[in-house]
Enzyme design. Structure first.
Site, PDB file in Angstrom:
ATOM      1  N   GLU A 266       0.867  -1.189   0.000  1.00 55.18           N
ATOM      2  CA  GLU A 266       0.000   0.000   0.000  1.00 55.18           C
ATOM      3  C   GLU A 266       0.903   1.240   0.000  1.00 55.18           C
ATOM      4  O   GLU A 266       1.794   1.342   0.847  1.00 55.18           O
ATOM      5  CB  GLU A 266      -0.865   0.020   1.259  1.00 55.18           C
ATOM      6  CG  GLU A 266      -1.861  -1.111   1.363  1.00 55.18           C
ATOM      7  CD  GLU A 266      -2.604  -1.044   2.684  1.00 55.18           C
ATOM      8  OE1 GLU A 266      -3.512  -0.203   2.812  1.00 55.18           O
ATOM      9  OE2 GLU A 266      -2.253  -1.805   3.597  1.00 55.18           O
ATOM     10  N   ARG A 481       5.280 -14.087   9.276  1.00 57.04           N
ATOM     11  CA  ARG A 481       5.669 -12.676   9.276  1.00 57.04           C
ATOM     12  C   ARG A 481       7.000 -12.502  10.020  1.00 57.04           C
ATOM     13  O   ARG A 481       7.308 -13.261  10.936  1.00 57.04           O
ATOM     14  CB  ARG A 481       4.563 -11.909   9.991  1.00 57.04           C
ATOM     15  CG  ARG A 481       4.649 -10.416   9.910  1.00 57.04           C
ATOM     16  CD  ARG A 481       3.510  -9.814  10.715  1.00 57.04           C
ATOM     17  NE  ARG A 481       3.689  -8.381  10.796  1.00 57.04           N
ATOM     18  CZ  ARG A 481       2.780  -7.487  10.467  1.00 57.04           C
ATOM     19  NH1 ARG A 481       1.597  -7.895  10.074  1.00 57.04           N
ATOM     20  NH2 ARG A 481       3.027  -6.211  10.547  1.00 57.04           N
ATOM     21  N   LYS A 491       2.677   2.013  10.651  1.00 54.25           N
ATOM     22  CA  LYS A 491       2.729   3.334  10.009  1.00 54.25           C
ATOM     23  C   LYS A 491       2.193   4.402  10.950  1.00 54.25           C
ATOM     24  O   LYS A 491       2.767   5.494  11.067  1.00 54.25           O
ATOM     25  CB  LYS A 491       1.906   3.303   8.719  1.00 54.25           C
ATOM     26  CG  LYS A 491       2.476   2.362   7.666  1.00 54.25           C
ATOM     27  CD  LYS A 491       1.467   2.082   6.568  1.00 54.25           C
ATOM     28  CE  LYS A 491       1.993   0.996   5.634  1.00 54.25           C
ATOM     29  NZ  LYS A 491       1.000   0.548   4.674  1.00 54.25           N
TER      30      LYS A 491
END
Length: 770
Positions: A266, A481, A491
């Site tokens: 993204e 992950r 973020k």
């Protein structure tokens, strides 16, 4: 004839006969021996014979046999360690031709380790473990000393290192006593409770293996578990419809059976260390299997997207060494996605809903009262959504399915009156990830949609949507992950750190964003190696930062030329300097391999050393400069002796007057120190961890929240450091090893007359950080 050939290289007759029973091995070994004999003559020594046998026995791809035997015959691969590296290299680089220079670097060809380097490395390792050695004496695990010394000097001869370890241990501890000869009593291992066992497993998963496979080798191994292109239907859980085989046939006709992956970030923030694993996994898996990887921006949320993020993401992908097959955007397909949304409604698989966002949050929201509204009505209302007749939050398009985690009817489209950076004001409805992702994968004919474990709950919706529209359906695979301790990567939280002034920006070197790691000086190869050592695991890996730092040291040791810098300068005047003006001293760029060149530095009667390299009184064990205790100046061939100590009014030492003697006539000093002369002034930024606790986001560790856990000493700026003039033409991101201090990188803040350096890592791991 073959039996004589094999015994002639040192195999016992029994071993030679056993080898002959293996047709493939004996054929390869025969080829290797004949090739080596044509270069070296009929008499091959046993060491060469052992290397030839191991090459034939361990080589996976026979096409590289001649290439490797050439290096053995030319005496450029001399040890089994080098051979292991060579075999690993050819396994990890399936594409022809091999990069010879890169191969030779990887195998230590031409590297010469001096006895002095071995002595210095062993001395450093013993110094590190001195307290434990004195306490445990000969019961201490000497293999640990060997291993650490070998890690510092990868290509050194193991026997020479062992002899040096034995010698220095004997010098420290003296001969063995009767107590040393007694067997160490065995300590019974406590049985672990189930919860503790689980913790041990997590720690093991999060640690580095001693001899990690390359990432490409791991990913080639994963190919055994993944389906082959066109064989999607063989994957467990894949939904086969009456149209599946025809769609797969069309897919193969378009791709030619090629592996296709994608990296779909993204563009609303900067990539971080966790993304590095995703980049390596997606691009690496494609590369390892002769395929291609798309860089596809998931630009479906125009409120948070900025051009700087698009640019930075591509820069980071390319910085890590990957070139996208194509750069695409979800917005490239907005028209097609809208057409498919209409088709989904017509097929009775989607409907327009007016529930509020708050009502449908969570996993057990009430069913929508509009789920069964007529198709024609939903088509009209969806058209009204597109024309802007509904406000934000007043209508959504939802898909009729229940996801694996129990979530019902995920949203496909929502209203947003925000211009898009690429499509402008054309749309006021935007698709969601759940709707967009699998359909973009389908359009691009992705074979393996690789994503992290948290998306496993969306696998069923992924398959459902492609099949509901009768389009090609890729396969979603999940992997573990990668997380790092002592940091935050969210973020939202990084933005808070920037807004509060805790860090300067997304590329502040204390963060673990990729731009920050680059600015701090981490080489991309180190990050890729770190990802390889984490491994291609399904389990989540939470790693210590020092493991990443260790990867950086390995790469920088080979890449960063040496220079000398002084952080806390102490002026030294040589009163009997042997020349009327400055001398030029040749300093090797890489002392372990002088073939990689030298640089010149001036050596003048005025030099500067580190304040910490001088003491007025030498304690026991102190080896550097003190009255009555000379030291050598690195690379000069001179030893200096203190004659006079000059102090200011407060009693602080501000200058030393010394005399120098050529090292070939002086008594060998206890130590050699670095120095600078006619230096450049510079600023040096020294970094420590940004957070005090391992898990700054964990309320049980940090009740006050992550902003309360900031380390006040995470940045120390040395404003008046000095560096030798050899670095004056360096550009931002150039890397150096400042001798005895660590690895440093030129910061983009550097300007004419004032260079700025970031310390990437120290030369050795700080035991206090382990």
């Amino acid at each position: 004839e073959a039996l004589g050939l094999f015994t002639g290289i040192g195999l016992s007759e029994a071993k030679a006969r056993e080898t002959l029973r293996n047709g493939a091995l004996s054929a390869l070994l025969r080829r290797a021996v004949l090739q080596a004999r044509s270069a070296l003559g009929p008499a091959l020594d046993k060491a060469t014979g052992t290397l030839l046998y191991n090459t034939a026995a361990r080589l996976k791809d026979p096409k590289h046999l001649g290439f490797l035997v050439d290096y053995i015959a030319r005496r450029e691969i001399l040890t089994d360690l080098q051979l292991s590296a060579a075999l690993e290299y050819v396994r990890s680089h399936p594409l022809e031709p091999l990069d010879v220079a890169d191969f030779e670097r990887a195998c230590g060809v031409g590297v010469c380790i001096t006895p002095e380097q071995i002595e210095e490395a062993v001395e450093a390792v013993i110094s590190k473990h001195r307290a434990e050695l004195l306490a445990e004496r000969y019961h201490f695990n000497m293999g640990l000393l060997m291993g650490e010394a070998r890690n510092q000097l990868r290509w050194a001869d193991g026997k020479t290192i062992k002899n040096e370890v034995d010698l220095q241990v004997l010098h420290l501890l003296g001969p063995k006593t009767e107590a040393d000869l007694e067997k160490k009593p065995k300590v019974a291992k406590a049985r672990l409770a189930p919860a503790e066992k689980q913790k041990v497993v997590v720690v093991e998963n999060g640690d580095m293996r001693a001899e990690p496979q390359s990432l490409l080798e791991q990913l080639r191994g994963e190919a055994l578990k993944f389906h082959k292109p066109g064989e999607n239907y063989k994957t467990e859980g894949y939904v086969v419809t009456p149209n599946t085989m025809a769609l797969l046939k069309q897919h193969l006709a378009i791709t030619g059976g090629q592996v296709r992956t994608r990296f779909p970030p993204e563009p609303n923030g900067i990539l971080h260390i966790g993304h590095a694993k995703a980049i390596n996994f997606n691009f690496g898996y494609a590369k390892a299997n002769g395929g291609v990887c798309f860089l596809r921006y998931d630009d479906t949320n125009p409120e948070k997207e900025e051009e700087k993020y698009f640019t930075a993401i591509r820069e980071m992908v390319e910085w890590l060494g990957y070139q996208p097959y194509a750069v695409t955007h979800a917005s490239d397909y907005f028209d097609q996605l809208y057409t498919w949304a209409l088709e989904l409604i017509r097929r009775g698989q989607a409907y327009v809903c007016h529930q509020k966002v708050e009502e449908i949050k969570g996993h057990n929201p009430p069913p929508s009262p509009w789920r069964d509204r007529p198709v024609e009505e939903s088509l009209l209302l969806f058209e009204d959504m597109r024309k802007g007749k509904f406000g934000e939050g007043e209508a959504t398009l939802r898909m009729k399915l229940v996801m694996e985690d129990g979530k019902m009817d995920p949203v496909a489209y929502r209203v947003k009156f925000t211009p898009h950076h690429r499509t402008g004001d054309k749309w006021c409805i935007y698709p969601t990830y759940d709707y967009t992702h699998c359909l973009c994968d389908s359009i691009e004919h992705i074979t393996h949609s690789l994503c992290t474990k948290e998306f496993q709950a969306r696998r069923s919706s992924y398959f459902w949507l492609c099949n509901a529209l009768d389009v090609y359906c890729p396969v979603q695979w999940e992997y573990g992950r990668l997380n790092l301790l002592y940091t935050v990567v969210s973020k939202r939280k990084i933005i808070r750190l920037v807004e509060t002034g805790a860090v300067r920006d997304w590329d502040d070197p204390r963060l673990f964003t990729l731009t920050a790691l680059r600015r701090r000086g981490f080489p991309p190869e180190a990050i890729n190696n770190f990802c390889a050592r984490v491994g291609v695991t399904v389990a989540q890996a939470t790693m210590e930062p020092h493991l990443l730092e260790a990867c950086a040291r390995e790469v920088l040791n080979e890449q960063a030329p040496r220079a000398m810098a002084v952080l806390e300068p102490l002026k030294v005047t040589i009163t009997n300097f042997p020349a009327p003006k400055a001398l030029e001293v040749l300093v090797p760029n890489f002392p372990a391999d002088e073939s990689r060149g030298f640089h010149k530095v001036p050596f003048h009667q005025t030099i500067y050393i580190e304040e910490t390299d001088f003491r007025e009184e030498a304690d026991k064990g102190y080896k550097r400069l003190a009255p009555g205790q000379p030291v050598g100046l690195r690379h000069t061939g001179y030893v200096i002796t203190v004659q006079n100590v000059i102090k200011d009014v407060s009693g602080r030492v501000i200058e030393l007057e010394v005399t120098c003697t050529k090292s070939d006539v002086a008594e060998k000093p206890k130590a050699f120190i670095h120095w600078v002369s006619e230096p450049l002034a510079c600023e040096v930024r020294l970094y420590e961890r940004l957070f005090l606790h391992k898990n700054p986001e964990d309320p049980s560790e940090v009740p006050g929240g992550f902003l309360s856990d900031l380390n006040p000493d995470s940045l120390r700026v040395v404003h008046n450091a000095l560096v030798d003039s050899s670095v004056q033409s360096a550009r931002p991101f150039d890397k150096f090893q400042f001798e005895r201090l660590g690895y440093f990188s030129v910061d983009p803040d550097s300007e004419e007359g004032k260079m700025v350096f970031n310390r990437t890592v120290t030369l050795k791991e700080d035991p206090g950080k382990a």
